[in-house]
Write a protein that holds these residues in place. Structure first.
Motif, PDB file in Angstrom:
ATOM      1  N   ARG A 204       0.836  -1.206   0.000  1.00  0.00           N
ATOM      2  CA  ARG A 204       0.000   0.000   0.000  1.00  0.00           C
ATOM      3  C   ARG A 204       0.871   1.256   0.000  1.00  0.00           C
ATOM      4  O   ARG A 204       0.568   2.228  -0.691  1.00  0.00           O
ATOM      5  N   ILE A 205       1.953   1.234   0.761  1.00  0.00           N
ATOM      6  CA  ILE A 205       2.839   2.391   0.822  1.00  0.00           C
ATOM      7  C   ILE A 205       3.528   2.618  -0.523  1.00  0.00           C
ATOM      8  O   ILE A 205       3.671   3.762  -0.981  1.00  0.00           O
ATOM      9  N   ILE A 206       3.942   1.544  -1.170  1.00  0.00           N
ATOM     10  CA  ILE A 206       4.575   1.682  -2.483  1.00  0.00           C
ATOM     11  C   ILE A 206       3.591   2.255  -3.502  1.00  0.00           C
ATOM     12  O   ILE A 206       3.931   3.149  -4.288  1.00  0.00           O
ATOM     13  N   SER A 207       2.342   1.763  -3.470  1.00  0.00           N
ATOM     14  CA  SER A 207       1.313   2.299  -4.376  1.00  0.00           C
ATOM     15  C   SER A 207       1.065   3.774  -4.095  1.00  0.00           C
ATOM     16  O   SER A 207       0.903   4.584  -5.021  1.00  0.00           O
ATOM     17  N   LEU A 208       1.022   4.132  -2.810  1.00  0.00           N
ATOM     18  CA  LEU A 208       0.812   5.534  -2.429  1.00  0.00           C
ATOM     19  C   LEU A 208       1.967   6.400  -2.934  1.00  0.00           C
ATOM     20  O   LEU A 208       1.753   7.516  -3.421  1.00  0.00           O
ATOM     21  N   THR A 209       3.166   5.884  -2.842  1.00  0.00           N
ATOM     22  CA  THR A 209       4.343   6.621  -3.320  1.00  0.00           C
ATOM     23  C   THR A 209       4.247   6.901  -4.815  1.00  0.00           C
ATOM     24  O   THR A 209       4.493   8.021  -5.277  1.00  0.00           O
ATOM     25  N   PHE A 210       3.884   5.878  -5.581  1.00  0.00           N
ATOM     26  CA  PHE A 210       3.722   6.058  -7.023  1.00  0.00           C
ATOM     27  C   PHE A 210       2.590   7.032  -7.328  1.00  0.00           C
ATOM     28  O   PHE A 210       2.691   7.856  -8.244  1.00  0.00           O
ATOM     29  N   ALA A 211       1.501   6.948  -6.570  1.00  0.00           N
ATOM     30  CA  ALA A 211       0.360   7.829  -6.806  1.00  0.00           C
ATOM     31  C   ALA A 211       0.724   9.293  -6.562  1.00  0.00           C
ATOM     32  O   ALA A 211       0.417  10.170  -7.382  1.00  0.00           O
ATOM     33  N   ILE A 212       1.391   9.565  -5.446  1.00  0.00           N
ATOM     34  CA  ILE A 212       1.755  10.946  -5.118  1.00  0.00           C
ATOM     35  C   ILE A 212       2.771  11.492  -6.116  1.00  0.00           C
ATOM     36  O   ILE A 212       2.626  12.608  -6.641  1.00  0.00           O
ATOM     37  N   GLY A 213       3.818  10.711  -6.396  1.00  0.00           N
ATOM     38  CA  GLY A 213       4.835  11.159  -7.348  1.00  0.00           C
ATOM     39  C   GLY A 213       4.248  11.415  -8.729  1.00  0.00           C
ATOM     40  O   GLY A 213       4.588  12.408  -9.389  1.00  0.00           O
ATOM     41  N   SER A 214       3.349  10.546  -9.169  1.00  0.00           N
ATOM     42  CA  SER A 214       2.732  10.698 -10.482  1.00  0.00           C
ATOM     43  C   SER A 214       1.794  11.902 -10.524  1.00  0.00           C
ATOM     44  O   SER A 214       1.720  12.612 -11.533  1.00  0.00           O
TER      45      SER A 214
END
Length: 310
Positions: A204-214
């Protein structure tokens, strides 16, 4: 009085131009550095995620754009277009991570890197196929007439880029430092196995990281589209330069990405003026900076060398 052959009355003008360019680089660089901080690889599809966000905003905004409805309506649909761009890029970033990178987490580091390059090429070609290769003008949501303050010429769009960039970067910094999710992201970046043992959902944290960066890349893409145009390869060079900015500041360091972007924007702007480099060749400045950083400060300006203990 002259500074490096730049008249003092022009110095502030170049400074504003450099900060405007640097703000865009910083927003894009944050996505690179956040992903690297957690997964230790470079998402070279980041520039294409930016481009998709810009197209999403462009089509929504162009469909509803009607000058006859007044400035308030136009600004409202522009803000809505910006939010749609952020959502589209965030969703795309999460999907790419899920299907192109997640299966390769335990593979050698070269595998996800090659996968990222493949995704980048696929997205650029799909964009050219569906949207065409012709560049498209993104209409300003306001009167962008140049404002003269003494010898300084500045446009409302430059003011917006600086303002939006500052707000986004401060908001991200506060989110990382002050919220539980931000602390979870920092813990995951430092040690994934330990973070998992403490109850943090790594996926979930990795997905959140990609979402915010994108999402931040999408904001940069819309700001770029206003200043320039929308086209399938708009994220390629911007993405490479933002990666250089992240390396300059210290890849994996949030503060470093912000500082590196500003530094690169200023170096490009003043480099053209001081060295007399033609605008068409100014990209050489960024890559020269990359070589120098790798030679003399490979850890970046703000990142200290950390030795692993066995």
């Amino acid at each position: 009085m002259n500074f490096f052959n730049i008249p003092s009355n022009e110095l502030l003008q170049h400074l504003i131009n450099g900060l405007t360019l640097g703000a865009i680089y910083s927003l894009i660089a944050l996505g690179y550095t956040m992903v690297y901080g957690i997964l230790k690889f470079i998402n070279f599809a980041h520039g294409e995620i930016l481009m998709i966000g810009a197209y999403a905003a462009y089509y929504f905004y162009s469909f509803l754009y009607d000058p006859a409805k007044g400035s308030s309506f136009i600004m409202a649909i522009f803000i809505a277009a910006l939010l749609i761009a952020m959502f589209a890029s965030a969703a795309l970033g999460v999907l790419i991570e899920r299907f192109a990178y997640k299966p390769l987490r335990k593979a050698p580091r070269l595998a996800p890197l090659l996968s990222a390059i493949g995704v980048s090429i696929i997205l650029a070609n799909l964009a050219a196929l569906f949207f065409g290769t012709k560049s498209r003008k993104f209409e300003y949501p306001f009167d962008n007439t140049i404002i003269q303050i003494g010898s300084l010429n500045i446009t409302p769009n430059q003011v917006m880029i600086l303002g939006v960039g500052f707000v986004m970067m401060v908001s991200l910094k506060l989110f990382i430092d002050k919220t539980k999710l931000g602390k979870a992201m920092r813990a995951t970046s430092q040690n994934q196995p330990v973070a998992s043992l403490m109850g943090i959902n790594i996926n979930r944290i990795i997905s959140l990281t990609f979402a915010i960066g994108s999402a931040l890349a999408a904001v940069a893409g819309v700001l770029m589209a206003l200043e320039f145009k929308v086209y399938p390869t708009m994220g390629t060079m911007a993405g490479l330069k933002a990666f250089i900015a992240a390396v300059v500041g210290g890849i994996g360091n949030i503060n470093g990405a912000m500082v590196g972007g500003i530094i690169l924007g200023l170096l490009e702007t003043f480099g053209v003026v001081i060295l007399g480099i033609p605008q068409g060749l100014k990209d050489t400045i960024a890559f020269t900076v990359l070589i120098l950083i790798l030679l003399f400060r490979p850890s970046g300006i703000l990142l200290k060398n950390i030795k692993e203990k066995v």
